[in-house]
Design a protein around this motif. Structure first.
Motif, PDB file in Angstrom:
ATOM      1  N   GLY A   4      11.702   2.970   4.347  1.00 47.24           N
ATOM      2  CA  GLY A   4      10.835   1.905   5.031  1.00 47.24           C
ATOM      3  C   GLY A   4      10.070   2.877   6.042  1.00 47.24           C
ATOM      4  N   PHE A   5       8.951   3.796   5.710  1.00 46.86           N
ATOM      5  CA  PHE A   5       8.743   4.422   6.001  1.00 46.86           C
ATOM      6  C   PHE A   5       7.153   3.756   6.461  1.00 46.86           C
ATOM      7  N   PHE A   6       6.948   4.041   7.643  1.00 47.16           N
ATOM      8  CA  PHE A   6       6.168   3.528   8.431  1.00 47.16           C
ATOM      9  C   PHE A   6       5.709   4.271   9.541  1.00 47.16           C
ATOM     10  N   LEU A   7       3.791   4.040  10.093  1.00 46.16           N
ATOM     11  CA  LEU A   7       3.295   4.518  11.306  1.00 46.16           C
ATOM     12  C   LEU A   7       4.342   4.017  12.627  1.00 46.16           C
ATOM     13  N   LYS A   8       4.396   4.791  12.918  1.00 44.72           N
ATOM     14  CA  LYS A   8       4.678   4.864  14.510  1.00 44.72           C
ATOM     15  C   LYS A   8       3.581   4.150  15.359  1.00 44.72           C
ATOM     16  N   GLU A   9       2.796   3.131  15.049  1.00 47.82           N
ATOM     17  CA  GLU A   9       1.849   2.738  15.622  1.00 47.82           C
ATOM     18  C   GLU A   9       2.479   1.207  15.686  1.00 47.82           C
ATOM     19  N   SER A  10       2.716   0.943  14.500  1.00 47.53           N
ATOM     20  CA  SER A  10       3.266  -0.506  13.883  1.00 47.53           C
ATOM     21  C   SER A  10       4.962  -0.682  14.313  1.00 47.53           C
ATOM     22  N   LEU A  11       5.302   0.606  15.445  1.00 42.92           N
ATOM     23  CA  LEU A  11       6.603  -0.126  15.562  1.00 42.92           C
ATOM     24  C   LEU A  11       6.423  -0.541  17.289  1.00 42.92           C
ATOM     25  N   GLN A  12       6.371  -2.024  17.402  1.00 43.33           N
ATOM     26  CA  GLN A  12       6.116  -2.966  18.344  1.00 43.33           C
ATOM     27  C   GLN A  12       6.084  -4.330  18.390  1.00 43.33           C
ATOM     28  N   PRO A  13       6.834  -5.794  18.551  1.00 38.84           N
ATOM     29  CA  PRO A  13       6.459  -6.825  18.367  1.00 38.84           C
ATOM     30  C   PRO A  13       5.766  -7.026  18.069  1.00 38.84           C
ATOM     31  N   GLY A  14       6.182  -8.503  16.818  1.00 33.62           N
ATOM     32  CA  GLY A  14       5.115  -8.781  16.504  1.00 33.62           C
ATOM     33  C   GLY A  14       4.384  -8.039  14.936  1.00 33.62           C
ATOM     34  N   THR A  15       5.064  -7.045  14.241  1.00 34.70           N
ATOM     35  CA  THR A  15       4.835  -6.084  13.514  1.00 34.70           C
ATOM     36  C   THR A  15       5.248  -6.764  12.105  1.00 34.70           C
ATOM     37  N   THR A  16       5.188  -7.151  11.020  1.00 32.19           N
ATOM     38  CA  THR A  16       5.613  -7.556   9.751  1.00 32.19           C
ATOM     39  C   THR A  16       5.781  -6.832   9.298  1.00 32.19           C
ATOM     40  N   LYS A 190       3.193  12.121  -1.877  1.00 27.35           N
ATOM     41  CA  LYS A 190       2.741  10.929  -2.703  1.00 27.35           C
ATOM     42  C   LYS A 190       3.239   9.797  -1.207  1.00 27.35           C
ATOM     43  N   LEU A 191       3.990   9.876  -0.268  1.00 24.14           N
ATOM     44  CA  LEU A 191       4.360   9.116   0.820  1.00 24.14           C
ATOM     45  C   LEU A 191       3.797   9.246   1.919  1.00 24.14           C
ATOM     46  N   TYR A 192       2.865  10.931   2.496  1.00 23.83           N
ATOM     47  CA  TYR A 192       1.400  10.041   3.339  1.00 23.83           C
ATOM     48  C   TYR A 192       0.500   9.907   2.319  1.00 23.83           C
ATOM     49  N   LYS A 193       0.259   9.857   1.080  1.00 22.89           N
ATOM     50  CA  LYS A 193      -1.126   9.217   0.864  1.00 22.89           C
ATOM     51  C   LYS A 193      -1.409   7.932   0.742  1.00 22.89           C
ATOM     52  N   LYS A 194       0.223   7.632   0.431  1.00 22.36           N
ATOM     53  CA  LYS A 194       0.983   5.781   1.026  1.00 22.36           C
ATOM     54  C   LYS A 194       0.032   5.680   2.480  1.00 22.36           C
ATOM     55  N   LEU A 195       0.242   6.309   2.788  1.00 20.01           N
ATOM     56  CA  LEU A 195       0.018   6.232   4.679  1.00 20.01           C
ATOM     57  C   LEU A 195      -1.224   6.558   4.701  1.00 20.01           C
ATOM     58  N   GLY A 196      -1.517   6.978   3.869  1.00 16.02           N
ATOM     59  CA  GLY A 196      -3.149   7.489   4.494  1.00 16.02           C
ATOM     60  C   GLY A 196      -2.746   8.529   5.583  1.00 16.02           C
ATOM     61  N   VAL A 197      -2.186   8.511   6.185  1.00 14.82           N
ATOM     62  CA  VAL A 197      -2.689  10.006   7.142  1.00 14.82           C
ATOM     63  C   VAL A 197      -2.092  11.554   6.330  1.00 14.82           C
ATOM     64  N   LYS A 198      -2.449  12.303   6.991  1.00 17.73           N
ATOM     65  CA  LYS A 198      -1.956  13.923   6.641  1.00 17.73           C
ATOM     66  C   LYS A 198      -0.431  14.568   7.071  1.00 17.73           C
ATOM     67  N   PRO A 199       0.286  15.080   6.928  1.00 19.12           N
ATOM     68  CA  PRO A 199       1.564  15.743   7.541  1.00 19.12           C
ATOM     69  C   PRO A 199       1.405  16.196   8.169  1.00 19.12           C
ATOM     70  N   GLY A 200       2.152  16.022   9.431  1.00 21.49           N
ATOM     71  CA  GLY A 200       1.920  16.726  10.900  1.00 21.49           C
ATOM     72  C   GLY A 200       1.239  15.903  11.599  1.00 21.49           C
ATOM     73  N   SER A 201       0.017  15.383  11.296  1.00 19.61           N
ATOM     74  CA  SER A 201      -1.373  14.434  11.694  1.00 19.61           C
ATOM     75  C   SER A 201      -0.464  13.031  13.200  1.00 19.61           C
ATOM     76  N   VAL A 202       0.328  12.300  12.196  1.00 24.50           N
ATOM     77  CA  VAL A 202       0.714  11.442  13.614  1.00 24.50           C
ATOM     78  C   VAL A 202       2.271  11.132  13.340  1.00 24.50           C
ATOM     79  N   PRO A 203       3.226  10.642  13.751  1.00 21.61           N
ATOM     80  CA  PRO A 203       4.183  10.074  14.408  1.00 21.61           C
ATOM     81  C   PRO A 203       4.961   8.814  12.907  1.00 21.61           C
ATOM     82  N   VAL A 204       5.845   9.136  12.001  1.00 21.43           N
ATOM     83  CA  VAL A 204       6.008   8.778  11.238  1.00 21.43           C
ATOM     84  C   VAL A 204       7.481   7.974  11.132  1.00 21.43           C
ATOM     85  N   CYS A 205       7.691   7.055  10.870  1.00 19.02           N
ATOM     86  CA  CYS A 205       9.058   6.658  11.585  1.00 19.02           C
ATOM     87  C   CYS A 205       9.416   5.665  10.084  1.00 19.02           C
ATOM     88  N   HIS A 206      11.004   5.946   9.988  1.00 21.95           N
ATOM     89  CA  HIS A 206      11.832   5.441   9.180  1.00 21.95           C
ATOM     90  C   HIS A 206      13.256   4.635   9.668  1.00 21.95           C
TER      91      HIS A 206
END
Length: 218
Positions: A4-16, A190-206
């Motif tokens: 369930g990988f996702f960007l840190k910016e999505s870790l907030q109430p209301g995110t689906t 592939k994960l980073y490509k799917k998330l649309g970010v470069k490795p090490g650029s922003v926090p990725v959560c799981h």
């Protein structure tokens, strides 16, 4: 097993997000006693002996999983981390004590209200940061008996409350890393490509599976 990988910016109430909370598919789910576990080979150089001991066909799915788990356990840990594949409960606890330099520890895990829940949309309803700067994460592996890949980490962790579309309540553990890494390099590309970010650029959560454990000092 992280999923369930996702960007840190999505870790907030209301995110689906669409998730499937299920237990890690392990062939053997019980720990062996310490003395028994220590008497069994756990090395890629002893693979024929390991497969023979558990009557596993070399061409079977179980054999592939055993080989993958041992290969991952023999890989070098990430820079600044300590790691161990625990083949007994005693070895896991001892590693957590050593990694966190304390005997006063607590273990946390993901909890799902329903024994079996479908893949569905979940909405984050709340979250709290785990108050610890150092942690030990232990991830369940696919093996003939219970094996956990444990490692120290300073990645921030959170307890996340979620509610599924069918009403299922989940208290999930999540960790966020600046650089997600793993044995399957192509998979992470592939994960980073799917998330649309470069490795090490922003926090990725799981999220952690229900079988994983996260250790912290009390």
């Amino acid at each position: 097993m992280a999923y369930g990988f996702f960007l840190k910016e999505s870790l907030q109430p209301g995110t689906t997000m669409t998730l499937h909370f299920k237990r890690t598919s392990t062939f053997g789910t019980s720990f062996l006693p310490l003395q028994v576990a220590d008497s069994i080979p756990f090395s890629s150089s002893m693979m024929p002996d390991i497969l023979s001991r558990f009557s596993v066909s070399p061409s079977s799915e179980m054999a592939s999983s055993i080989k993958e788990t041992i290969a991952e356990c023999e890989a070098k840990p990430s820079a600044g981390q300590l790691s161990l594949c625990a083949t007994s409960l005693e070895s896991m606890v001892d590693f957590a004590k050593y990694g966190l330099k304390s005997s006063n520890l607590r273990a946390m895990s993901t909890s799902v209200a329903k024994a079996v829940s479908p893949k569905q949309k979940y909405t984050i309803t709340g979250l709290n940061k785990v108050k610890a700067s150092e942690l030990v994460a232990c991830h369940a592996q696919r093996y003939a008996y219970a094996v956990f890949r444990c490692h120290t980490t300073t990645a921030p962790a959170y307890t996340v409350s979620l509610t599924g579309a069918d009403g299922t309540k989940v208290q999930a553990l999540a960790a966020c890393h600046m650089n997600v890494a793993g044995g399957d390099v192509e998979a992470y590309k592939k994960l980073y490509k799917k998330l649309g970010v470069k490795p090490g650029s922003v926090p990725v959560c799981h999220f952690f599976s229900q079988d994983d454990l996260l250790w912290a000092r009390v």
